[in-house]
Enzyme design. Structure first.
Site, PDB file in Angstrom:
ATOM      1  N   ASP A 281       0.954  -1.080  -0.476  1.00 28.81           N
ATOM      2  CA  ASP A 281      -0.282   0.238   0.541  1.00 28.81           C
ATOM      3  C   ASP A 281       0.484   1.243  -0.197  1.00 28.81           C
ATOM      4  OD1 ASP A 281       0.841  -0.822   2.708  1.00 28.81           O
ATOM      5  OD2 ASP A 281      -1.067  -0.585   3.400  1.00 28.81           O
TER       6      ASP A 281
ATOM      7  N   ASN B 292      -7.418  -2.427  13.948  1.00 28.65           N
ATOM      8  CA  ASN B 292      -8.801  -3.143  13.726  1.00 28.65           C
ATOM      9  C   ASN B 292      -8.855  -3.844  12.923  1.00 28.65           C
ATOM     10  OD1 ASN B 292      -7.516  -1.885  11.605  1.00 28.65           O
ATOM     11  ND2 ASN B 292      -9.457  -0.155  11.468  1.00 28.65           N
TER      12      ASN B 292
ATOM     13  N   HIS C 297      -7.152  -4.777   9.739  1.00 24.20           N
ATOM     14  CA  HIS C 297      -6.657  -4.236   8.732  1.00 24.20           C
ATOM     15  C   HIS C 297      -5.341  -5.282   8.386  1.00 24.20           C
ATOM     16  CE1 HIS C 297      -5.094  -0.571   9.744  1.00 24.20           C
ATOM     17  NE2 HIS C 297      -4.038  -1.263   9.660  1.00 24.20           N
TER      18      HIS C 297
ATOM     19  N   GLU D 252      -9.912  -2.230   4.886  1.00 24.00           N
ATOM     20  CA  GLU D 252     -10.209  -1.513   6.777  1.00 24.00           C
ATOM     21  C   GLU D 252     -12.153  -2.544   7.161  1.00 24.00           C
ATOM     22  OE1 GLU D 252      -8.483   0.116   9.068  1.00 24.00           O
ATOM     23  OE2 GLU D 252      -8.284   1.900   8.127  1.00 24.00           O
TER      24      GLU D 252
HETATM   25  C1  F6R Z   1       1.584  -1.425   6.624  1.00 21.44           C
HETATM   26  C2  F6R Z   1       0.103  -2.305   5.652  1.00 21.44           C
HETATM   27  C3  F6R Z   1      -0.366  -2.350   7.693  1.00 21.44           C
HETATM   28  C4  F6R Z   1       0.165  -2.571   8.694  1.00 21.44           C
HETATM   29  C5  F6R Z   1      -0.793  -2.390   9.789  1.00 21.44           C
HETATM   30  C6  F6R Z   1      -0.011  -3.021  11.245  1.00 21.44           C
HETATM   31  O1  F6R Z   1       2.085  -1.388   4.879  1.00 21.44           O
HETATM   32  O2  F6R Z   1      -0.541  -1.810   5.105  1.00 21.44           O
HETATM   33  O3  F6R Z   1      -1.787  -2.895   7.031  1.00 21.44           O
HETATM   34  O4  F6R Z   1       0.514  -3.996   9.063  1.00 21.44           O
HETATM   35  O5  F6R Z   1      -1.045  -0.835  10.121  1.00 21.44           O
HETATM   36  O6  F6R Z   1       1.120  -1.500  11.840  1.00 21.44           O
HETATM   37  P1  F6R Z   1       2.297  -1.724  12.449  1.00 21.44           P
HETATM   38  O7  F6R Z   1       2.998  -2.783  12.612  1.00 21.44           O
HETATM   39  O8  F6R Z   1       3.043  -0.144  11.993  1.00 21.44           O
HETATM   40  O9  F6R Z   1       1.750  -2.098  13.427  1.00 21.44           O
END
Ligand code: F6R
Length: 240
Positions: free
Chosen positions: A67, A136, A138, A143
């Site tokens: 992403d 959450n 995702h 989401e």
């Molecule tokens: C990042 C992504 C997100 C993260 C998620 C967890 O490329 O796609 O889904 O993997 O938000 O983020 P952290 O590792 O910072 O807790």
């Protein structure tokens, strides 16, 4: 789903790096699906170390990132382009033309997303996809919602995600409210998936993930429909 519970973050990072390394050694021209966020940083450090000591070679490896924020330019220090360059690409010998990250400034996001899907297919599909998990549930920026998208798309970020990610920005209002992200189908098409989670804040979603069920309220639970997923987490994420 296979589950590996580690004592701490360092152990988790090494377990994840070992699985990535095995895939890279088995298929030196393979395709990696990569994630940003704080969780995979330790794994990337280990991969750089393995490259430096001659254990790994990335010269024929292709990468696709999950992403990118929208709108945000690649040279913004909060962009995922910037993150990947800093945390991994500058430390290994991957070729620039083999790196694929969605363009956060694309004038035609729909085309950008369709082209991205095509590039993944042309590369032969993703051999191993790394995921983190949002508080959450995702994955990528898919989401929780009534419906989830199958393909790469432009999406709105939830309040929860904007708040969680504001720790990287000067202020919450600086966090972009949209992102381009692989869809659920894009992720599930990967041949192998590893999902990393550490810390108490991830316990709720991780405990849902290890139940044999699927809900759009926790998009990560869709990984239960995939034949080759490994959850690598620390005790805090697993036990709470
Ligand atoms: C990042 C992504 C997100 C993260 C998620 C967890 O490329 O796609 O889904 O993997 O938000 O983020 P952290 O590792 O910072 O807790």
């Amino acid at each position: 789903m296979k589950v590996i519970v580690c004592n701490n973050y360092d152990e988790l990072s090494m377990e994840a790096a070992k699985i990535m390394a095995a895939t890279i050694k088995e298929k030196p021209d393979g395709v990696l699906g990569l994630a940003t966020g704080s969780t995979p940083i330790g794994m990337y450090d280990n991969l750089i170390e393995m490259y430096k000591n001659g254990e790994l070679d990335f010269k024929d490896i292709k990468t696709f990132n999950l992403d990118e924020y929208y709108p945000l330019s690649a040279d913004n220090d909060q962009s995922y382009h910037y993150f990947m360059n800093k945390q991994l690409f500058s430390g290994i010998n991957v070729k620039e033309e083999n790196i694929h990250i969605l363009d956060g400034l694309s004038k035609d996001p729909e085309k950008e997303c369709a082209d991205f899907e095509k590039l993944i297919d042309e590369a032969g599909g993703i051999d191993i996809q790394v995921l983190g998990i949002g508080q959450n549930g995702h994955i990528g920026f898919n989401e929780p919602d009534d419906k989830l998208y199958a393909n790469t798309h432009l999406t709105d970020l939830t309040e929860n995600t904007i708040k969680a990610n504001s720790r990287f920005f000067e202020k919450e209002s600086d966090v972009p409210t949209k992102a381009l992200t692989m869809g659920m189908g894009t992720i599930l098409k990967a041949k192998k998936i590893i999902i990393l989670a550490n810390g108490k804040a991830k316990h709720k979603v991780v405990s849902e993930l290890v139940q044999p069920m699927i809900t759009t309220n926790n998009p990560a639970t869709f990984l239960n429909a995939h034949a080759d997923v490994t959850l690598i987490c620390d005790k805090e994420a697993f036990e709470g």
